[in-house]
Design a protein around this motif. Sequence first.
Motif, short mmCIF file in Angstrom:
data_model
loop_
_atom_site.label_atom_id
_atom_site.label_comp_id
_atom_site.label_asym_id
_atom_site.label_seq_id
_atom_site.Cartn_x
_atom_site.Cartn_y
_atom_site.Cartn_z
N LEU A 220 3.97 -17.31 13.00
CA LEU A 220 4.87 -16.88 14.06
C LEU A 220 4.08 -16.04 15.05
N PRO A 221 4.26 -16.29 16.35
CA PRO A 221 3.51 -15.50 17.34
C PRO A 221 4.08 -14.09 17.44
N PRO A 222 3.31 -13.18 18.04
CA PRO A 222 3.83 -11.83 18.28
C PRO A 222 5.09 -11.89 19.13
N GLU A 223 5.89 -10.85 19.03
CA GLU A 223 7.18 -10.78 19.72
C GLU A 223 7.07 -11.09 21.22
N ALA A 224 6.08 -10.50 21.89
CA ALA A 224 5.95 -10.70 23.34
C ALA A 224 5.65 -12.16 23.69
N ILE A 225 4.83 -12.81 22.89
CA ILE A 225 4.51 -14.23 23.12
C ILE A 225 5.73 -15.08 22.80
N MET A 226 6.42 -14.75 21.72
CA MET A 226 7.62 -15.49 21.36
C MET A 226 8.64 -15.42 22.50
N ASP A 227 8.81 -14.25 23.09
CA ASP A 227 9.75 -14.09 24.20
C ASP A 227 9.37 -14.97 25.39
N LYS A 228 8.07 -15.05 25.69
CA LYS A 228 7.61 -15.88 26.81
C LYS A 228 7.85 -17.37 26.53
N ILE A 229 7.57 -17.79 25.32
CA ILE A 229 7.77 -19.19 24.94
C ILE A 229 9.26 -19.55 25.02
N ILE A 230 10.10 -18.67 24.50
CA ILE A 230 11.54 -18.91 24.54
C ILE A 230 12.03 -18.97 25.99
N ALA A 231 11.50 -18.10 26.85
CA ALA A 231 11.89 -18.11 28.27
C ALA A 231 11.52 -19.42 28.94
N ILE A 232 10.32 -19.94 28.67
CA ILE A 232 9.90 -21.24 29.22
C ILE A 232 10.85 -22.33 28.75
N ASN A 233 11.13 -22.35 27.46
CA ASN A 233 12.02 -23.37 26.90
C ASN A 233 13.42 -23.28 27.49
N GLN A 234 13.98 -22.08 27.59
CA GLN A 234 15.34 -21.93 28.10
C GLN A 234 15.42 -22.35 29.56
N LYS A 235 14.39 -22.05 30.34
CA LYS A 235 14.35 -22.47 31.74
C LYS A 235 14.37 -24.00 31.84
N GLU A 236 13.58 -24.64 31.01
CA GLU A 236 13.53 -26.11 31.02
C GLU A 236 14.83 -26.70 30.47
N ALA A 237 15.45 -26.05 29.49
CA ALA A 237 16.74 -26.53 28.96
C ALA A 237 17.81 -26.47 30.05
N GLU A 238 17.81 -25.42 30.87
CA GLU A 238 18.76 -25.32 31.98
C GLU A 238 18.58 -26.46 32.98
N ARG A 239 17.35 -26.90 33.15
CA ARG A 239 17.04 -27.99 34.07
C ARG A 239 17.31 -29.36 33.43
N GLY A 240 17.66 -29.35 32.17
CA GLY A 240 17.91 -30.60 31.46
C GLY A 240 16.64 -31.26 30.96
N ASN A 241 15.55 -30.50 30.91
CA ASN A 241 14.26 -31.05 30.50
C ASN A 241 13.89 -30.76 29.05
N ALA A 242 14.78 -30.13 28.32
CA ALA A 242 14.49 -29.83 26.91
C ALA A 242 15.69 -30.24 26.08
N ARG A 243 15.43 -30.60 24.86
CA ARG A 243 16.50 -31.05 23.96
C ARG A 243 17.53 -29.95 23.74
N GLY A 244 17.09 -28.72 23.70
CA GLY A 244 17.98 -27.58 23.53
C GLY A 244 17.19 -26.30 23.58
N PRO A 245 17.88 -25.20 23.82
CA PRO A 245 17.15 -23.93 23.96
C PRO A 245 16.73 -23.34 22.62
N LEU A 246 15.53 -22.78 22.61
CA LEU A 246 15.06 -22.02 21.47
C LEU A 246 15.69 -20.64 21.51
N ALA A 247 15.71 -19.97 20.40
CA ALA A 247 16.17 -18.59 20.33
C ALA A 247 15.62 -17.99 19.05
#
Length: 144
Positions: free
Chosen positions: A11-38
């Motif tokens: 598992l990545p450090p908290e700060a990296i995990m937050d950045k990865i989740i933010a990228i995924n959620q942004k792409e999920a909003e655009r319809g480019n990801a299967r679903g948002p991470l959390a």
Amino acid sequence: MTKIAIGIVILPPEAIMDKIIAINQKEAERGNARGPLAKDDFYPHISLAMGTIKKDDFDKVKKILTKILENQNPLKIELTEIDYAKKSDGSKSYALRVKKMEEIQKLHEEIMNKLLPYFSFDATLEELYKKENEETKPPGHVNE
């Protein structure tokens, strides 16, 4: 014989995990990801090993992993690029590529070599997905 699916991950450090989740959620909003991470369901991670084991072997596997990790120094992992695979439904599965490192490879090999006698790779779909109303638990840590 009851089997359970396990994944051994970094598992990545908290700060990296937050950045990865933010990228995924942004792409999920655009319809480019299967679903948002959390942090309460699908954690960003680096997989080291996956398979099924007999439920009765869980404590043995946990003990082996604990022993391996007692001597493990922290890893400095370099993320190299964002990549994705396009799914059949048009969504994308995003990944951050990790620079190939001898330390990660050696850790993976040690885990696989010591756990291979316990692993089977014949899981059914029913064994891989939680049942309805089953509580979702965060990733297991060997020190739980």
